[in-house]
Design a protein around this motif. Structure first.
Motif, PDB file in Angstrom:
ATOM      1  N   ASP A  97     -46.308 125.643  12.202  1.00 43.48           N
ATOM      2  CA  ASP A  97     -45.500 126.860  12.300  1.00 43.48           C
ATOM      3  C   ASP A  97     -44.076 126.656  11.769  1.00 43.48           C
ATOM      4  OD1 ASP A  97     -44.238 125.414  14.301  1.00 43.48           O
ATOM      5  OD2 ASP A  97     -44.913 126.708  15.936  1.00 43.48           O
ATOM      6  N   GLY A 102     -48.277 122.208  19.127  1.00 42.18           N
ATOM      7  CA  GLY A 102     -48.692 122.610  17.786  1.00 42.18           C
ATOM      8  C   GLY A 102     -49.381 121.474  17.055  1.00 42.18           C
ATOM      9  N   SER A 118     -52.805 117.093  17.215  1.00 41.91           N
ATOM     10  CA  SER A 118     -52.148 118.049  18.114  1.00 41.91           C
ATOM     11  C   SER A 118     -51.016 117.333  18.833  1.00 41.91           C
ATOM     12  CB  SER A 118     -53.135 118.572  19.161  1.00 41.91           C
ATOM     13  OG  SER A 118     -54.142 119.306  18.550  1.00 41.91           O
ATOM     14  N   LEU A 171     -44.352 120.855  12.264  1.00 43.45           N
ATOM     15  CA  LEU A 171     -45.551 121.512  12.757  1.00 43.45           C
ATOM     16  C   LEU A 171     -45.996 122.599  11.779  1.00 43.45           C
ATOM     17  CD1 LEU A 171     -44.676 121.802  16.554  1.00 43.45           C
ATOM     18  CD2 LEU A 171     -45.776 119.929  15.324  1.00 43.45           C
TER      19      LEU A 171
END
Length: 169
Positions: A137, A119, A108, A135
């Protein structure tokens, strides 16, 4: 059973080498220079399977000739061609002073100023001098060692002091 969060990817097996079961191993991580291990974990059809190391030798900086216990023929070695190779995090974390970029995948990322969870690191792009965390995303975050303020290997967290406005890009 070995879980994915217990290991991190260090490379991929290539072609069989010779007739005695050796196989070419293309490494992405310098773990062999930092930590000794008796086994590596191979992804065989989506299942993580430990393979004990009989011996290995470096062919180049990124290519190792690997010999696993029980793999004694060229045919058996060919069956492993293309398998991703993983290293147990527990063995690598014994040496907290030298955490590699590859080991950070799955950690993380935490904003050091706000404590906000930014993220999960999906990959590390170290192809250029400007290393980036990608990350899950899809966002890219600079991974400069000067920006990293703390790494907690027990919690699998990295605190980073981000430049102002970087998260709004």
């Amino acid at each position: 059973m070995i879980r994915r969060e217990e290991v991190y990817k260090i490379g991929r097996l290539g072609k069989a080498h010779g007739i005695k079961g050796e196989i070419s191993f293309l490494i992405d991580d310098d773990v062999f220079e930092r930590v000794d291990a008796d086994y590596l974990v191979l992804d065989i059809d989506g299942i993580l399977v430990p393979f004990f190391i009989e011996e290995y030798r470096f062919k180049t900086d990124s290519n190792v000739l690997m010999k696993f216990d029980g793999i004694d023929t060229q045919e058996r070695a060919r069956e492993l061609t293309g398998c991703d190779v993983y290293f147990p995090r527990a063995l690598a974390e014994d040496d907290e002073d030298t955490l590699s970029w590859a080991e950070m995948i799955g950690y993380s990322l935490i904003d050091a100023q706000t404590g906000q969870d930014i993220g999960i690191i999906a990959s590390v792009d170290d192809a250029t001098i400007n290393i980036l965390f990608e990350l899950e995303d899809g966002r890219l975050i600079p991974a400069s060692e000067e920006l990293i303020t703390n790494i907690d290997t027990k919690k699998h967290q990295i605190e980073i002091n981000l430049p102002e406005g970087i998260l709004e890009l």
